[in-house]
Motif scaffolding. Structure first.
Motif, mmCIF file in Angstrom:
data_model
loop_
_atom_site.group_PDB
_atom_site.id
_atom_site.type_symbol
_atom_site.label_atom_id
_atom_site.label_comp_id
_atom_site.label_asym_id
_atom_site.label_seq_id
_atom_site.Cartn_x
_atom_site.Cartn_y
_atom_site.Cartn_z
ATOM 1 N N ARG A 139 -2.915 -6.618 -4.555
ATOM 2 C CA ARG A 139 -1.961 -5.568 -4.924
ATOM 3 C C ARG A 139 -2.226 -5.063 -6.338
ATOM 4 N NH1 ARG A 139 4.070 -6.481 -4.640
ATOM 5 N NH2 ARG A 139 3.988 -4.279 -5.182
ATOM 6 N N VAL A 140 -2.500 -6.003 -7.251
ATOM 7 C CA VAL A 140 -2.801 -5.589 -8.626
ATOM 8 C C VAL A 140 -4.043 -4.713 -8.646
ATOM 9 C CG1 VAL A 140 -3.504 -6.416 -10.910
ATOM 10 C CG2 VAL A 140 -1.684 -7.588 -9.666
ATOM 11 N N GLN A 141 -5.059 -5.076 -7.837
ATOM 12 C CA GLN A 141 -6.286 -4.292 -7.793
ATOM 13 C C GLN A 141 -6.028 -2.898 -7.232
ATOM 14 O OE1 GLN A 141 -9.309 -5.081 -9.057
ATOM 15 N NE2 GLN A 141 -9.815 -2.963 -8.540
ATOM 16 N N THR A 142 -5.158 -2.822 -6.204
ATOM 17 C CA THR A 142 -4.812 -1.516 -5.638
ATOM 18 C C THR A 142 -4.120 -0.639 -6.665
ATOM 19 O OG1 THR A 142 -4.555 -2.532 -3.449
ATOM 20 C CG2 THR A 142 -3.581 -0.362 -3.770
ATOM 21 N N VAL A 143 -3.197 -1.230 -7.412
ATOM 22 C CA VAL A 143 -2.500 -0.474 -8.457
ATOM 23 C C VAL A 143 -3.477 -0.070 -9.554
ATOM 24 C CG1 VAL A 143 -0.741 -0.630 -10.261
ATOM 25 C CG2 VAL A 143 -0.270 -1.544 -7.994
ATOM 26 N N GLU A 144 -4.374 -0.971 -9.940
ATOM 27 C CA GLU A 144 -5.364 -0.661 -10.969
ATOM 28 C C GLU A 144 -6.265 0.488 -10.524
ATOM 29 O OE1 GLU A 144 -5.705 -1.630 -13.918
ATOM 30 O OE2 GLU A 144 -5.001 -3.678 -14.206
ATOM 31 N N THR A 145 -6.658 0.475 -9.246
ATOM 32 C CA THR A 145 -7.518 1.544 -8.734
ATOM 33 C C THR A 145 -6.801 2.890 -8.789
ATOM 34 O OG1 THR A 145 -8.618 -0.022 -7.240
ATOM 35 C CG2 THR A 145 -8.844 2.323 -6.732
ATOM 36 N N ALA A 154 -8.905 4.496 0.282
ATOM 37 C CA ALA A 154 -8.001 4.152 -0.820
ATOM 38 C C ALA A 154 -7.248 5.418 -1.186
ATOM 39 C CB ALA A 154 -8.783 3.631 -2.026
ATOM 40 N N PRO A 155 -6.104 5.306 -1.854
ATOM 41 C CA PRO A 155 -5.451 6.538 -2.338
ATOM 42 C C PRO A 155 -6.439 7.323 -3.196
ATOM 43 C CG PRO A 155 -3.965 4.678 -2.574
ATOM 44 C CD PRO A 155 -5.299 4.110 -2.179
ATOM 45 N N SER A 156 -6.755 8.538 -2.785
ATOM 46 C CA SER A 156 -7.855 9.285 -3.388
ATOM 47 C C SER A 156 -7.426 10.696 -3.756
ATOM 48 C CB SER A 156 -9.052 9.358 -2.413
ATOM 49 O OG SER A 156 -9.448 8.061 -2.006
ATOM 50 N N THR A 157 -8.163 11.265 -4.717
ATOM 51 C CA THR A 157 -7.944 12.635 -5.148
ATOM 52 C C THR A 157 -9.256 13.389 -5.013
ATOM 53 O OG1 THR A 157 -6.321 11.871 -6.746
ATOM 54 C CG2 THR A 157 -7.143 14.104 -7.031
ATOM 55 N N ARG A 168 0.834 -1.214 0.000
ATOM 56 C CA ARG A 168 0.000 0.000 0.000
ATOM 57 C C ARG A 168 0.862 1.254 0.000
ATOM 58 N NH1 ARG A 168 -3.024 -3.121 3.725
ATOM 59 N NH2 ARG A 168 -2.075 -2.011 5.479
ATOM 60 N N ARG A 169 1.981 1.193 0.714
ATOM 61 C CA ARG A 169 2.871 2.357 0.756
ATOM 62 C C ARG A 169 3.445 2.660 -0.619
ATOM 63 N NH1 ARG A 169 8.349 2.983 4.508
ATOM 64 N NH2 ARG A 169 8.954 5.029 3.716
ATOM 65 N N ALA A 170 3.724 1.619 -1.388
ATOM 66 C CA ALA A 170 4.284 1.831 -2.723
ATOM 67 C C ALA A 170 3.309 2.551 -3.636
ATOM 68 C CB ALA A 170 4.677 0.478 -3.334
ATOM 69 N N VAL A 171 2.012 2.406 -3.365
ATOM 70 C CA VAL A 171 0.996 3.038 -4.208
ATOM 71 C C VAL A 171 0.593 4.398 -3.652
ATOM 72 C CG1 VAL A 171 -1.350 2.753 -5.106
ATOM 73 C CG2 VAL A 171 0.171 0.805 -5.001
ATOM 74 N N GLY A 172 0.841 4.637 -2.362
ATOM 75 C CA GLY A 172 0.392 5.859 -1.713
ATOM 76 C C GLY A 172 1.133 7.104 -2.188
ATOM 77 N N TYR A 173 0.652 8.238 -1.721
ATOM 78 C CA TYR A 173 1.260 9.522 -2.077
ATOM 79 C C TYR A 173 2.432 9.795 -1.139
ATOM 80 C CZ TYR A 173 -3.069 10.143 -4.691
ATOM 81 O OH TYR A 173 -4.109 9.970 -5.561
ATOM 82 N N SER A 174 3.580 10.098 -1.716
ATOM 83 C CA SER A 174 4.797 10.297 -0.931
ATOM 84 C C SER A 174 4.850 11.712 -0.368
ATOM 85 C CB SER A 174 6.029 10.049 -1.810
ATOM 86 O OG SER A 174 6.079 11.005 -2.859
ATOM 87 N N ASN A 233 -3.908 9.455 1.256
ATOM 88 C CA ASN A 233 -3.638 8.024 1.296
ATOM 89 C C ASN A 233 -4.744 7.304 2.053
ATOM 90 O OD1 ASN A 233 -1.177 7.866 -0.126
ATOM 91 N ND2 ASN A 233 -0.099 8.692 1.640
ATOM 92 N N ALA A 234 -4.799 5.991 1.906
ATOM 93 C CA ALA A 234 -5.788 5.195 2.625
ATOM 94 C C ALA A 234 -5.605 5.384 4.128
ATOM 95 C CB ALA A 234 -5.647 3.727 2.252
ATOM 96 N N GLY A 235 -6.711 5.634 4.831
ATOM 97 C CA GLY A 235 -6.664 5.817 6.277
ATOM 98 C C GLY A 235 -6.532 7.262 6.717
ATOM 99 N N GLU A 236 -6.266 8.165 5.802
ATOM 100 C CA GLU A 236 -6.088 9.577 6.183
ATOM 101 C C GLU A 236 -7.441 10.212 6.489
ATOM 102 O OE1 GLU A 236 -4.253 13.666 4.250
ATOM 103 O OE2 GLU A 236 -3.510 11.703 3.606
#
Length: 832
Positions: free
Chosen positions: A620-626, A789-792, A547-553, A730-733
Motif C-alpha cells: 500500500r505504501v508503494q502504491t501511494v508512493e507511486t 497502476a493509476p496513470s496520467t 487501491r480504490r483509495a488511491v484511484g481516481y474518483s 485507474n489500474a485495470g482500465e
C-alpha cells in the motif's frame, strides 16, 4: 392562552422527555415509542378529565393541554427543518454514495408506489374519491426520520443497514410532501379523478428547485461563517438560521420542496464546513445541532402524540377495516420494492447487493410518526376539504402511525434478533477476543510500571498481579477456543485491527492539525471502507479498498472532462490539489502503522502474520508512493509548496504544545499564554491557505520534461502543450481496444501500461508512447492496452501527431525503435 401557562406546560413536557429516555432503556423499548405512548396518555387523560364528573380540579390543566397551539405549520416549519438539517450534518456522505441506488429507490420509487398502492386499494373499498385516496396514500408513504433514526441507533443496528434506512428517511419526506401538496390541491379544488401524468410532471421542478435553493443558502452561509473565522459562537448562530431560510425560501419564494432545500443545505454544509471552519468550531457546531435535534425530535413526537386521542375521537368499526387495508397496501408496496425491484437492480449491476436479512429489517423498519400526523393535521385544518374526507384522513393516518409505532416499533428489536443481525459474526467474535487479550496484556505492563513507580507493598502487588494474571489467562484461553477461526481468518483479523489503527491515527492527526479537517473526512471514509471490505473480502478486500483509495474518483474524472471539453480548469485544479494533499497525509499515516503491527498485532497472531501484514502494508505504501511520484513529476513545484506547508503546520503545532506545557508548569502567565496562542492562531490561518495550482503552467513544465520532446524549440513546445489533453486512468482500465479505429497517441506522464498483441505482452512506463503504430499503418488496432497502476497520459490527436512526427527526429527515432521491437517496417510511413 396565557404565556405563563404555555411555558409551564412546555417545561413539564421537557420533564417528561427527560424521564422518557431512562424509561425506554429500562423497558428495552425504542425512545420514540415511549414518547408516543406518553404523549397519547397525556392527551387521553386531558380529554378524560374534561368529560368525567369525578373531579373538576384538573380541568384547567386539561383545557390548557388541549388548547396548546399545535398546528401543522408548527411541525413543518419549526421542528422538521431542525431534524433534517442535523441528520444531514451527521451523515457520512461518501459512505452513503456507496448505497445511493437503494437509498434513492426507497426514498422516491417506494414512496410513489406506496402512494398509488394505498390510494387505489382505498378507492376500491371505500366511497372516497380517488384524489382523496391518493392524498391519504401520500400522507402514509413517508417514513419519519426522528422515529427511524432513533430506533435504529438505539438497537445498534449494522452500520450499512442504519445508513440505508437513515438516507431513505431523510429523502423520502421530500417526495411524500411534494405528492401531498399536489393531491391536496386536487382535493381542495374538488377534482375527484386527477390526471397522474400532470401531477408527476411537476415533481422534477419541486426537487430541482429545492436543491438549488438549499445549495445557494448554504453557500452563502459558509461564506459568512468563514468571514467570522475568529468568532465561534457567531458561526454556530449563523448555522441555526440556515435550515429555516432554506425551507421558507424554497416553499414561499419559488414554490419548490422545502424539505429538499433543507437536505441540500445540510449536505452542502457537511461537505464545505470542515474545510472552511476551524476543527474545534466544526465539532462544537455539530454538538449544538445534536442537542437541538434531540429536543426537536422529542417535542415533535410528544406534541403530535397529544393529538392522537382527538384524531381518533370519532373512530367507527368500519374505519378499523380501512386501517387494515392501508397497513396491508403500504407493507405490500414496500415489500414489492425491497424483494422485487432491488434484486432486479442488483442483477442489472445498477445497485450493490442488499442481503435478504437487511431487506426484511428495512421492510419492518418503515416507521411512521410525527410527519405523517402533521400532514394529516394539515388536512383536518383546511376548511376547503369535505368533512368526511377530513375525518377519514385523520383516523387512517393516525391508526396507521400507531400500528407502525406500537407493533413494528416494539417488535423491531426482536425481528432484527430473529434475522441474526444483532449477533456477532464468527470473525467479529474472534476480533472481540483479540481486543480483550491485547488490552489486558497492555494493562498488565502499565500496572507493573505504575506499581514500581509508587513503590507499593510487595505482597499486595503480588496478590493483585496473580488475580489479574488469572483474568488474562481466561482471556487467552477464550481466544484459544476459537483457534479454528483464528487459523483461517487470523490475517483478516489483523487487517481489521490495522485498518482500525489507521482510522485512529487519522483522528489523532486531525486533533494535532497536521491533517486538514476537510480531507480527514475523506481519509476516514477510506479507512471505514478498508474495515468493511476486509470484513467481507479478507485480504483481497483490503487490497481492493486500498487501491480504490488511491484511484481516481468519479468527481475527479468529471473535472477532467470539464477541463478538456470546456476549458474549465478550476474544479480539476482543486481536486488535484486535494489528491496531492491526501496522498501526502496517507503516506505519513501508513508509515506510522509498522509500530502497531510490532507492538499489538504480532503479540497476538504471531510473527508469520505480522510479517504478512507488513508486506501488505508495504505494498500500500508503494502504491501511494507511486501515485505521489506521478503527481510530483506532473507538478514538481507544487509538491515542494505542499511539503513546506506541512512543515510549517507541524512547527506551529509543536510550538503551541510547548507554550501549553509552559503554562501548566507555571513558567508563563495566562495573559502571556493568551497573547502567544493568539499569534499562533494568526500564523496558522495563514499556513492553512493552500497554494494555488496552475494547471496550464504545470503542463508546460511537464511537456518540457519529456525526453521525446527534447529537440523541440520553445514556440513548438508551447503549441504542443496547448494541443495535448490530459487523461487519467485507474489500474485495470482499458485504454486501447482491439479492432477500434485509431484516433490518438498516448504519452505516459506517470504510471505504467501493459500492451498485449498476438499473444505477446510488454510494458511501458513514464516518458514512453503507444498507439502510434495503428495511426501510421492506417488500420484497426490489433493491440489492447490497459493501465496497470493509476496513470496520467498526455493525449494527442492524429493530425497533431503527424505534424509532431515531421518536426521531431527524436519522436521519429522512438517510433522506429518501437516498430523494430515488434518486427514491423514503417520506413515508408514516416514521411506520409
Amino acid at each position: 392562552m396565557d404565556i405563563i401557562i404555555i411555558t409551564t406546560i412546555i417545561a413539564a413536557l421537557f420533564l417528561v422527555i427527560g424521564a422518557a429516555e431512562p424509561l425506554a432503556a429500562r423497558l428495552r423499548l425504542p425512545y420514540s415509542v415511549i414518547l408516543a405512548v406518553l404523549g397519547s396518555l397525556i392527551g387521553a387523560a386531558a380529554i378524560f378529565f374534561l368529560r368525567t364528573d369525578l373531579t373538576d380540579a384538573l380541568n384547567p390543566v386539561a383545557e390548557a393541554i388541549l388548547a396548546l397551539p399545535i398546528r401543522s405549520n408548527v411541525f413543518l416549519y419549526v421542528f422538521l427543518p431542525t431534524l433534517l438539517f442535523q441528520a444531514t450534518l451527521g451523515m457520512n456522505l461518501r459512505r452513503m454514495i456507496d448505497d445511493w441506488v437503494p437509498i434513492l429507490t426507497l426514498a422516491v420509487v417506494a414512496v410513489v408506489v406506496a402512494t398509488l398502492s394505498v390510494g387505489y386499494a382505498l378507492n376500491l373499498v371505500s366511497t372516497l374519491p380517488l384524489a382523496a385516496c391518493l392524498l391519504i396514500g401520500s400522507i402514509v408513504s413517508t417514513t419519519d426520520p426522528s422515529a427511524v433514526v432513533s430506533i435504529f441507533r438505539s438497537i445498534s443496528a449494522p452500520r450499512r443497514l442504519a445508513r440505508i434506512i437513515e438516507g431513505e428517511s431523510l429523502l423520502n419526506d421530500a417526495a411524500a410532501i411534494a405528492l401531498f401538496g399536489l393531491f391536496m390541491g386536487y382535493v381542495m379544488l374538488g377534482v375527484p379523478d386527477p390526471t397522474l401524468s400532470d401531477a408527476f410532471a411537476k415533481f422534477p421542478m419541486l426537487i430541482a428547485g429545492g436543491a438549488v435553493a438549499g445549495w445557494l443558502t448554504a453557500q452563502a452561509a459558509v461564506w459568512v461563517m468563514a468571514f467570522f473565522a475568529r468568532y465561534e459562537r457567531a458561526q454556530i448562530t449563523v448555522s441555526v438560521a440556515v435550515p429555516y431560510l432554506a425551507y421558507i425560501g424554497a416553499e414561499q419564494t419559488i414554490g419548490a420542496s422545502g424539505v429538499i432545500a433543507v437536505v441540500a443545505a445540510g449536505l452542502t454544509l457537511n461537505l464545505a464546513g470542515p474545510g472552511r471552519l476551524p476543527p474545534q468550531a466544526w465539532t462544537n457546531l455539530r454538538e449544538v445541532w445534536d442537542l437541538l435535534a434531540h429536543w426537536a425530535g422529542a417535542l415533535i413526537f410528544i406534541l403530535a402524540a397529544l393529538l392522537i386521542p382527538r384524531l381518533l375521537d370519532d373512530l367507527r368499526i368500519s374505519d378499523v377495516a380501512l386501517i387494515g387495508v392501508v397497513v396491508v397496501a403500504a407493507v405490500a408496496a414496500r415489500a414489492a420494492i425491497l424483494f422485487g425491484l432491488l434484486p432486479l437492480l442488483t442483477l442489472a449491476r445498477v445497485s450493490p447487493h442488499v442481503e435478504r436479512p437487511y431487506r426484511a429489517a428495512i421492510l419492518w423498519g418503515g416507521l411512521r410518526g410525527a410527519v405523517t400526523l402533521a400532514l394529516a393535521l394539515a388536512v383536518t385544518e383546511s376548511i376547503r376539504v369535505p368533512s368526511e374526507t377530513k375525518r377519514l384522513v385523520g383516523i387512517l393516518a393516525t391508526g396507521f402511525t400507531l400500528f407502525t409505532l406500537l407493533v413494528q416499533g416494539t417488535t423491531l428489536r426482536a425481528v432484527i434478533g430473529r434475522l441474526g443481525l444483532d449477533r456477532l459474526s464468527p470473525i467479529d467474535a474472534a476480533l472481540s477476543r483479540q481486543v480483550v487479550a491485547v488490552a489486558l496484556q497492555t494493562v498488565r505492563e502499565d500496572v507493573a510500571k505504575t506499581t514500581g513507580n509508587y513503590e507499593l507493598t510487595h505482597d499486595i502487588v503480588r496478590a493483585e498481579a496473580k488475580r489479574f494474571g488469572q483474568r488474562l489467562d481466561r482471556a487467552v484461553k477464550s481466544a484459544e477456543e476459537v483457534a479454528e477461526i483464528l487459523d483461517r481468518d487470523r490475517v483478516t483479523l489483523g487487517l481489521i485491527a490495522l485498518a482500525g489503527a489507521e482510522r485512529d491515527t487519522i483522528l489523532a492527526r486531525l486533533r494535532e492539525r497536521s491533517v486538514s479537517a476537510r480531507l480527514s473526512e475523506r481519509a476516514l471514509t477510506n479507512a471505514d471502507r478498508l474495515i468493511e471490505a476486509t470484513r467481507t473480502g479478507g485480504r483481497s478486500g483490503y487490497s481492493r479498498a486500498g487501491r480504490r483509495a488511491v484511484g481516481y474518483s468519479l468527481p475527479f474524472r468529471a473535472a477532467v472532462l470539464l477541463h478538456n471539453r470546456l476549458g474549465l480548469s478550476r474544479p480539476l485544479a482543486r481536486l488535484t490539489a486535494d489528491r496531492f494533499e491526501l496522498l501526502l497525509s496517507q503516506r505519513l499515516i501508513l508509515r506510522d502503522l509498522d509500530s502497531f503491527i510490532d507492538g499489538r498485532i504480532q503479540r497476538i497472531h504471531g510473527r508469520r502474520v505480522g510479517d504478512l501484514l507488513r508486506e501488505l502494508l508495504a505494498r500500500r505504501v508503494q502504491t501511494v508512493e507511486t501515485a505521489l511520484e506521478g503527481l510530483r513529476l506532473q507538478y514538481p513545484g507544487y509538491a515542494e509548496e505542499l511539503e513546506r506547508r506541512f512543515i510549517r503546520r507541524t512547527a506551529l503545532r509543536l510550538e503551541e504544545r510547548e507554550y501549553a506545557s509552559m503554562r501548566e508548569d507555571g513558567l508563563i502567565g495566562a495573559e502571556l499564554h493568551m497573547a502567544l496562542t493568539t499569534d499562533i492562531a494568526r500564523r496558522r490561518a495563514a499556513a492553512e491557505q493552500r497554494p494555488q495550482l496552475d494547471l496550464a503552467l504545470q503542463r508546460e513544465e511537464l511537456v518540457r520534461q519529456f525526453p521525446l520532446f527534447a529537440d523541440l524549440d520553445e514556440a513548438v513546445l508551447k503549441r504542443l502543450s496547448r494541443g495535448l489533453t490530459t487523461r487519467y486512468a485507474n489500474a485495470g482500465e482499458v485504454l486501447l481496444h482491439r479492432n477500434s479505429t485509431p484516433k490518438s497517441v498516448f504519452f505516459i506522464a506517470s504510471g505504467a501500461v501493459e500492451l498485449e498483441s498476438a499473444g505477446q505482452t510488454w510494458r511501458l512506463g513514464r516518458g514512453e508512447m503507444f498507439g502510434q503504430m495503428a495511426i501510421l499503418m492506417q488500420r484497426p488496432r490489433r493491440t489492447e492496452g490497459r493501465a496497470i497502476a493509476p496513470s496520467t497520459f498526455l493525449v494527442l490527436n492524429e493530425a497533431r501527431f503527424r505534424r509532431l512526427l515531421r518536426r521531431s527526429p527524436t519522436v521519429q527515432e522512438a517510433v522506429r525503435a518501437s516498430a523494430e521491437k515488434r518486427g514491423l517496417s514503417i520506413e515508408g510511413l514516416l514521411d506520409a
